[in-house]
Design an enzyme around this catalytic site. Structure first.
Site, short mmCIF file in Angstrom:
data_model
loop_
_atom_site.label_atom_id
_atom_site.label_comp_id
_atom_site.label_asym_id
_atom_site.label_seq_id
_atom_site.Cartn_x
_atom_site.Cartn_y
_atom_site.Cartn_z
N GLU A 178 19.41 52.41 26.46
CA GLU A 178 19.97 51.21 25.83
C GLU A 178 21.11 50.55 26.63
OE1 GLU A 178 21.44 53.11 22.15
OE2 GLU A 178 23.47 52.58 22.76
N HIS B 232 22.05 49.54 18.12
CA HIS B 232 23.24 50.40 17.94
C HIS B 232 24.27 49.70 17.03
CE1 HIS B 232 25.30 53.98 20.08
NE2 HIS B 232 25.81 53.83 18.86
N ARG C 204 21.94 59.25 18.69
CA ARG C 204 21.95 58.90 20.11
C ARG C 204 20.51 58.87 20.60
NH1 ARG C 204 26.18 57.17 19.30
NH2 ARG C 204 28.19 57.64 20.26
N ASP D 181 18.03 53.02 15.77
CA ASP D 181 19.23 52.22 16.01
C ASP D 181 19.76 52.47 17.41
OD1 ASP D 181 21.36 50.44 15.14
OD2 ASP D 181 22.67 52.20 15.22
P1 NAD Z 1 29.93 65.29 12.94
O1 NAD Z 1 30.59 65.93 14.11
O2 NAD Z 1 30.70 65.16 11.67
O3 NAD Z 1 28.55 66.04 12.60
C1 NAD Z 1 27.63 66.43 13.57
C2 NAD Z 1 26.88 67.63 13.02
O4 NAD Z 1 25.85 67.96 13.96
C3 NAD Z 1 27.76 68.87 12.86
O5 NAD Z 1 27.60 69.43 11.57
C4 NAD Z 1 27.25 69.81 13.93
O6 NAD Z 1 27.34 71.19 13.55
C5 NAD Z 1 25.79 69.37 14.03
N1 NAD Z 1 25.14 69.84 15.24
C6 NAD Z 1 25.69 70.22 16.41
N2 NAD Z 1 24.74 70.64 17.25
C7 NAD Z 1 23.55 70.54 16.58
C8 NAD Z 1 22.21 70.88 16.90
N3 NAD Z 1 21.90 71.42 18.08
N4 NAD Z 1 21.26 70.63 15.97
C9 NAD Z 1 21.57 70.11 14.76
N5 NAD Z 1 22.83 69.82 14.40
C10 NAD Z 1 23.82 70.03 15.29
O7 NAD Z 1 29.45 63.86 13.46
P2 NAD Z 1 29.11 62.58 12.59
O8 NAD Z 1 30.33 61.77 12.42
O9 NAD Z 1 28.30 62.98 11.41
O10 NAD Z 1 28.20 61.78 13.64
C11 NAD Z 1 26.91 62.24 14.02
C12 NAD Z 1 26.43 61.44 15.21
O11 NAD Z 1 26.21 60.08 14.82
C13 NAD Z 1 27.47 61.30 16.35
O12 NAD Z 1 27.41 62.40 17.23
C14 NAD Z 1 27.07 60.03 17.02
O13 NAD Z 1 26.20 60.33 18.09
C15 NAD Z 1 26.29 59.28 15.96
N6 NAD Z 1 26.91 57.99 15.58
C16 NAD Z 1 26.17 56.86 15.69
C17 NAD Z 1 26.73 55.64 15.32
C18 NAD Z 1 25.93 54.35 15.39
O14 NAD Z 1 26.51 53.27 15.30
N7 NAD Z 1 24.63 54.41 15.52
C19 NAD Z 1 28.04 55.59 14.85
C20 NAD Z 1 28.76 56.77 14.72
C21 NAD Z 1 28.19 57.98 15.10
#
Ligand code: NAD
Length: 344
Positions: A260, A292, A231, A255
């Site tokens: 955005e 994105h 994000r 990305d």
């Molecule tokens: P997930 O919930 O499986 O994993 C997120 C991880 O972040 C967890 O292990 C959590 O413990 C950790 N976390 C929480 N707070 C934290 C902190 N303060 N510092 C470090 N780590 C912390 O989520 P995911 O499916 O792996 O997705 C991760 C992120 O990717 C989503 O939150 C979303 O914002 C982003 N995303 C982006 C796109 C894109 O198209 N660019 C698509 C999907 C997801």
């Protein structure tokens, strides 16, 4: 057939939803406009609304949706930082797609890193003009370098697997580490100090907002590469830009961008961009921006459509909402789900 309306729809969204909607007994009205306080009235007559990452789902939007009879909002995304969960609680159920393809996002993160490091985007343009010079195209071996992975959830773990294949050393930071894993967890400070590349895979929360800022950047190695497919607001973009100008940061693969919402997913090529920070960033030779699109694979779109329609079906059939989320369970606190199978 249950009626559902979609906001912020692009032609590619329709393909997979149209293929599956009948199977799930759902009739869909697609709106191209984004959801927000000025457009929420369009949901009148629909009990269910489907929204996306750049829709504005604040207190005002939720109040208007509720007044107009909306009782469920299905996000066709994993992230949900654009929702006022407190305002929605007790009124509108929120469901999402927790996982659709961690591979799509992790592979895109690596694609950005390889492209920027090896200057593939520049080489492609050059050879089309029969310019076969290598000047300015030098990269570095990933093998043997250290990558710091922030967030070891679904996407972070796939990204780490990919990095292993490149012979990268991996450090990770996550406040909720995976027990009994072979992941080498360190503090965020150590990760900043020791990494040649830092890739962000955590959600946007009040704890992670602007975690990449002047102070954390100062601790990093000179020339560090930053990859952000999570994000935009994880990074203070002005601080990032200054560090790129000062050559403290060697490359940025982005990305996502904190401002955005009004730009990404739209063709702005005939428009004057008033966002000087973004314009300056894009003009940098060591920055690559995609809009994105990390999620954007066939498999991911298929899975998003399937899970979203399944989420809606559960609601219409009064079943447990498998992928419901509220402000309480989101923070690990108990909500009333245990009693009535739904968050409220
Ligand atoms: P997930 O919930 O499986 O994993 C997120 C991880 O972040 C967890 O292990 C959590 O413990 C950790 N976390 C929480 N707070 C934290 C902190 N303060 N510092 C470090 N780590 C912390 O989520 P995911 O499916 O792996 O997705 C991760 C992120 O990717 C989503 O939150 C979303 O914002 C982003 N995303 C982006 C796109 C894109 O198209 N660019 C698509 C999907 C997801």
């Amino acid at each position: 057939m249950n009626k559902v309306c979609f906001f912020d729809t692009k032609p590619y969204d329709k393909i997979y939803f149209d293929q599956m909607k009948e199977q799930y007994g759902v009739e869909i009205e697609y709106f191209e406009t984004k959801l927000g306080p000025r457009t929420a009235f369009m949901a009148k007559g629909y009990e269910a609304v489907v929204a996306f990452v750049n829709d504005v789902i604040d207190k005002e939007t939720i109040a208007i949706l509720y007044e107009n009879g909306v009782r469920i909002l299905a996000m066709r995304s994993a992230g949900y930082n654009n929702i006022d969960f407190k305002a929605a609680f007790g009124k509108i159920h929120i469901v999402r797609v927790p996982a659709y393809s961690p591979y799509a996002v992790a592979e895109h993160a690596m694609a950005l890193l390889l492209t920027l490091n090896r200057k593939i985007h520049r080489a492609y343009v050059r050879t089309r003009e029969f310019n076969f010079s290598l000047h300015g195209l030098m990269g570095f071996d990933l093998h043997g370098k250290t990558v710091g992975v922030v967030g070891t959830g679904k996407i972070g773990r796939v990204f780490m697997d990919i990095c292993k294949g490149f012979g990268l050393n991996i450090l990770a930071y996550d406040p909720y580490p995976i027990k009994d894993s072979d992941i080498k967890y360190v503090s965020f400070e150590e990760l900043c100090r020791e990494s040649n590349i830092i890739s962000l895979h955590c959600p946007l929360t009040k704890d992670t907002f602007h975690m990449i800022n002047q102070n954390s950047i100062k601790q990093m190695k000179k020339g560090v590469y930053i990859v952000n497919t999570s994000r935009g607001a994880l990074i203070n973009t002005e601080d990032l830009l200054n560090a790129i100008i000062e050559e403290q940061i060697g490359g940025a693969c982005l990305d996502v961008y904190e401002e955005e919402t009004e730009l990404f997913y739209e063709d702005m090529s005939y428009t004057i961009i008033h966002d000087d920070v973004l314009a300056r960033l894009i003009s940098m030779p060591n920055v690559i921006v995609t809009s994105h699109q990390a999620f954007f694979t066939k498999e991911a779109l298929h899975n998003i459509a399937e899970t979203t329609l399944q989420n809606l079906r559960e609601f219409f059939d009064d079943k447990i909402l498998t992928n419901e989320i509220c402000y309480q369970c989101n923070r690990g606190k108990p909500c009333s789900r245990d009693k009535n199978n739904r968050c409220f």
